[in-house]
Design a protein around this motif. Sequence first.
Motif, PDB file in Angstrom:
ATOM      1  N   ASN A  11       0.881  -1.170   0.000  1.00 50.20           N
ATOM      2  CA  ASN A  11       0.000   0.000   0.000  1.00 50.20           C
ATOM      3  C   ASN A  11       0.914   1.213   0.000  1.00 50.20           C
ATOM      4  N   ILE A  12       0.991   1.879  -1.139  1.00 45.53           N
ATOM      5  CA  ILE A  12       1.989   2.918  -1.334  1.00 45.53           C
ATOM      6  C   ILE A  12       1.482   4.306  -0.941  1.00 45.53           C
ATOM      7  N   ASN A  13       0.164   4.478  -0.775  1.00 44.80           N
ATOM      8  CA  ASN A  13      -0.398   5.763  -0.353  1.00 44.80           C
ATOM      9  C   ASN A  13       0.038   6.888  -1.300  1.00 44.80           C
ATOM     10  N   SER A  14      -0.225   6.672  -2.582  1.00 45.66           N
ATOM     11  CA  SER A  14       0.043   7.583  -3.705  1.00 45.66           C
ATOM     12  C   SER A  14       1.334   7.198  -4.425  1.00 45.66           C
ATOM     13  N   VAL A  15       1.159   6.552  -5.565  1.00 40.59           N
ATOM     14  CA  VAL A  15       2.309   6.076  -6.323  1.00 40.59           C
ATOM     15  C   VAL A  15       3.106   7.232  -6.930  1.00 40.59           C
ATOM     16  N   ARG A  16       2.443   8.321  -7.289  1.00 43.21           N
ATOM     17  CA  ARG A  16       3.173   9.441  -7.862  1.00 43.21           C
ATOM     18  C   ARG A  16       3.952  10.197  -6.792  1.00 43.21           C
ATOM     19  N   ALA A  17       3.373  10.370  -5.625  1.00 42.15           N
ATOM     20  CA  ALA A  17       4.069  11.074  -4.545  1.00 42.15           C
ATOM     21  C   ALA A  17       5.260  10.276  -4.033  1.00 42.15           C
ATOM     22  N   ARG A  18       5.221   8.964  -4.204  1.00 38.38           N
ATOM     23  CA  ARG A  18       6.280   8.110  -3.645  1.00 38.38           C
ATOM     24  C   ARG A  18       6.986   7.299  -4.725  1.00 38.38           C
ATOM     25  N   ALA A  19       7.076   7.890  -5.907  1.00 38.68           N
ATOM     26  CA  ALA A  19       7.735   7.209  -7.025  1.00 38.68           C
ATOM     27  C   ALA A  19       9.178   6.841  -6.687  1.00 38.68           C
ATOM     28  N   ASP A  20       9.872   7.696  -5.943  1.00 36.14           N
ATOM     29  CA  ASP A  20      11.275   7.433  -5.633  1.00 36.14           C
ATOM     30  C   ASP A  20      11.446   6.156  -4.819  1.00 36.14           C
ATOM     31  N   ILE A  21      10.606   5.963  -3.812  1.00 37.47           N
ATOM     32  CA  ILE A  21      10.791   4.770  -2.985  1.00 37.47           C
ATOM     33  C   ILE A  21      10.228   3.523  -3.666  1.00 37.47           C
ATOM     34  N   VAL A  22       9.258   3.700  -4.561  1.00 39.56           N
ATOM     35  CA  VAL A  22       8.817   2.553  -5.364  1.00 39.56           C
ATOM     36  C   VAL A  22       9.975   2.074  -6.237  1.00 39.56           C
ATOM     37  N   GLU A 244      10.139  -4.203   6.941  1.00 44.03           N
ATOM     38  CA  GLU A 244       9.890  -3.158   7.928  1.00 44.03           C
ATOM     39  C   GLU A 244      10.785  -1.930   7.770  1.00 44.03           C
ATOM     40  N   PRO A 245      12.052  -2.062   7.358  1.00 42.58           N
ATOM     41  CA  PRO A 245      12.891  -0.865   7.215  1.00 42.58           C
ATOM     42  C   PRO A 245      12.336   0.169   6.244  1.00 42.58           C
ATOM     43  N   CYS A 246      11.472  -0.235   5.324  1.00 39.89           N
ATOM     44  CA  CYS A 246      10.904   0.719   4.356  1.00 39.89           C
ATOM     45  C   CYS A 246      10.069   1.797   5.031  1.00 39.89           C
ATOM     46  N   ARG A 247       9.590   1.522   6.242  1.00 32.48           N
ATOM     47  CA  ARG A 247       8.800   2.532   6.958  1.00 32.48           C
ATOM     48  C   ARG A 247       9.668   3.730   7.326  1.00 32.48           C
ATOM     49  N   GLY A 248      10.981   3.541   7.346  1.00 35.55           N
ATOM     50  CA  GLY A 248      11.898   4.622   7.676  1.00 35.55           C
ATOM     51  C   GLY A 248      12.515   5.298   6.472  1.00 35.55           C
ATOM     52  N   TRP A 249      12.090   4.930   5.261  1.00 37.40           N
ATOM     53  CA  TRP A 249      12.610   5.585   4.058  1.00 37.40           C
ATOM     54  C   TRP A 249      12.077   7.015   3.970  1.00 37.40           C
ATOM     55  N   GLN A 250      12.650   7.793   3.082  1.00 36.23           N
ATOM     56  CA  GLN A 250      12.245   9.193   2.931  1.00 36.23           C
ATOM     57  C   GLN A 250      10.816   9.276   2.397  1.00 36.23           C
ATOM     58  N   ARG A 251      10.012  10.100   3.024  1.00 39.33           N
ATOM     59  CA  ARG A 251       8.598  10.268   2.670  1.00 39.33           C
ATOM     60  C   ARG A 251       7.898   8.911   2.534  1.00 39.33           C
ATOM     61  N   PRO A 252       7.881   8.123   3.582  1.00 37.24           N
ATOM     62  CA  PRO A 252       7.391   6.750   3.470  1.00 37.24           C
ATOM     63  C   PRO A 252       5.873   6.659   3.421  1.00 37.24           C
ATOM     64  N   SER A 253       5.399   5.539   2.952  1.00 36.39           N
ATOM     65  CA  SER A 253       4.015   5.146   3.192  1.00 36.39           C
ATOM     66  C   SER A 253       3.889   4.752   4.658  1.00 36.39           C
ATOM     67  N   ASP A 254       2.665   4.752   5.176  1.00 37.55           N
ATOM     68  CA  ASP A 254       2.472   4.247   6.533  1.00 37.55           C
ATOM     69  C   ASP A 254       2.407   2.716   6.560  1.00 37.55           C
ATOM     70  N   HIS A 255       2.378   2.093   5.381  1.00 37.13           N
ATOM     71  CA  HIS A 255       2.461   0.638   5.252  1.00 37.13           C
ATOM     72  C   HIS A 255       3.844   0.252   4.733  1.00 37.13           C
ATOM     73  N   VAL A 256       4.232  -1.004   4.946  1.00 41.70           N
ATOM     74  CA  VAL A 256       5.491  -1.500   4.387  1.00 41.70           C
ATOM     75  C   VAL A 256       5.198  -2.644   3.424  1.00 41.70           C
ATOM     76  N   PRO A 257       6.131  -2.927   2.497  1.00 48.23           N
ATOM     77  CA  PRO A 257       5.908  -3.996   1.530  1.00 48.23           C
ATOM     78  C   PRO A 257       6.014  -5.385   2.157  1.00 48.23           C
ATOM     79  N   LEU A 258       5.313  -6.317   1.527  1.00 49.71           N
ATOM     80  CA  LEU A 258       5.457  -7.736   1.820  1.00 49.71           C
ATOM     81  C   LEU A 258       6.062  -8.404   0.591  1.00 49.71           C
ATOM     82  N   ILE A 259       6.857  -9.441   0.831  1.00 52.68           N
ATOM     83  CA  ILE A 259       7.489 -10.197  -0.249  1.00 52.68           C
ATOM     84  C   ILE A 259       7.129 -11.668  -0.090  1.00 52.68           C
ATOM     85  N   VAL A 260       6.779 -12.308  -1.205  1.00 52.32           N
ATOM     86  CA  VAL A 260       6.550 -13.748  -1.194  1.00 52.32           C
ATOM     87  C   VAL A 260       7.322 -14.373  -2.358  1.00 52.32           C
TER      88      VAL A 260
END
Length: 264
Positions: A11-22, A244-260
């Motif tokens: 859940n990226i909470n705006s893909v355009r606002a967070r394009a850098d971390i995507v 979990e470390p993604c929550r501390g990236w610059q301008r983060p989403s309030d959610h973090v990614p899951l990997i399977v």
Amino acid sequence: MVTKLKLASWNINSVRARADIVGRLLDEEQPDILCLQETKAHNDVFPAALFADRGYRFHELNGQKMHHGVAILSRVPLHDSGRHDWQDNGEARHVGARLDCGVRIENVYIPAGGDIPDRNVNPKFGQKLDFIERMTRWSEGLAEPTLIVGDFNVAPLECDVWNHKALLDVVSHTPVEVDALGKLQAAHDWVDLGRHFIPAPERNFTWWSYRATDWAASDRGRRLDHMWASPMLAAQVTAHRVLEPCRGWQRPSDHVPLIVELEL
């Protein structure tokens, strides 16, 4: 032919606002498929080049201006796309597709449900419960190997929140929501990969509020994001991680990614 598959969901909470971390996630993790929720971008303004430039040539988008929105971005072909209106009001909250191997990927963003856990005074809460009910009826008829991922907006177990007693009356962890999600899981015998690989009561959070001054120090998390596999597919899943470390990236989403990761 692809024999291994790595999929990320966020859940990226705006893909355009967070394009850098995507882009950072794609560069660091190199998933074959990325499922995004809450893209907040209509299809005609979705930043497709961000993904195409990295080899994600196959896109299934279900966007909506300023709100909601889901997307599947893939390096492997996607077929037979579908979009269920489980909200029953046209909101862009689901997109799915089938892979060459026959596995279906379903990407969903369940409504948050407002602030008051009473459908009689809060229509949004009733819409959330009805959404999950429609998913339950759909799950009953599934006959193909399926991986469903996304922001479910429910933390089902006592250990899926920072304080069970404090959150019993808070939307996302109320008994009525937990019961509804349990019925959804039972409808297809879905395997909850998050708790299969990180068994309860081990700490496992995927969301931390923006309201906390220091999210890591307060650690008032909830497990709102999930990956579930059909019983026939679960045996092929080899790994599951919470980034979990993604929550501390610059301008983060309030959610973090899951990997399977799967062996096909």
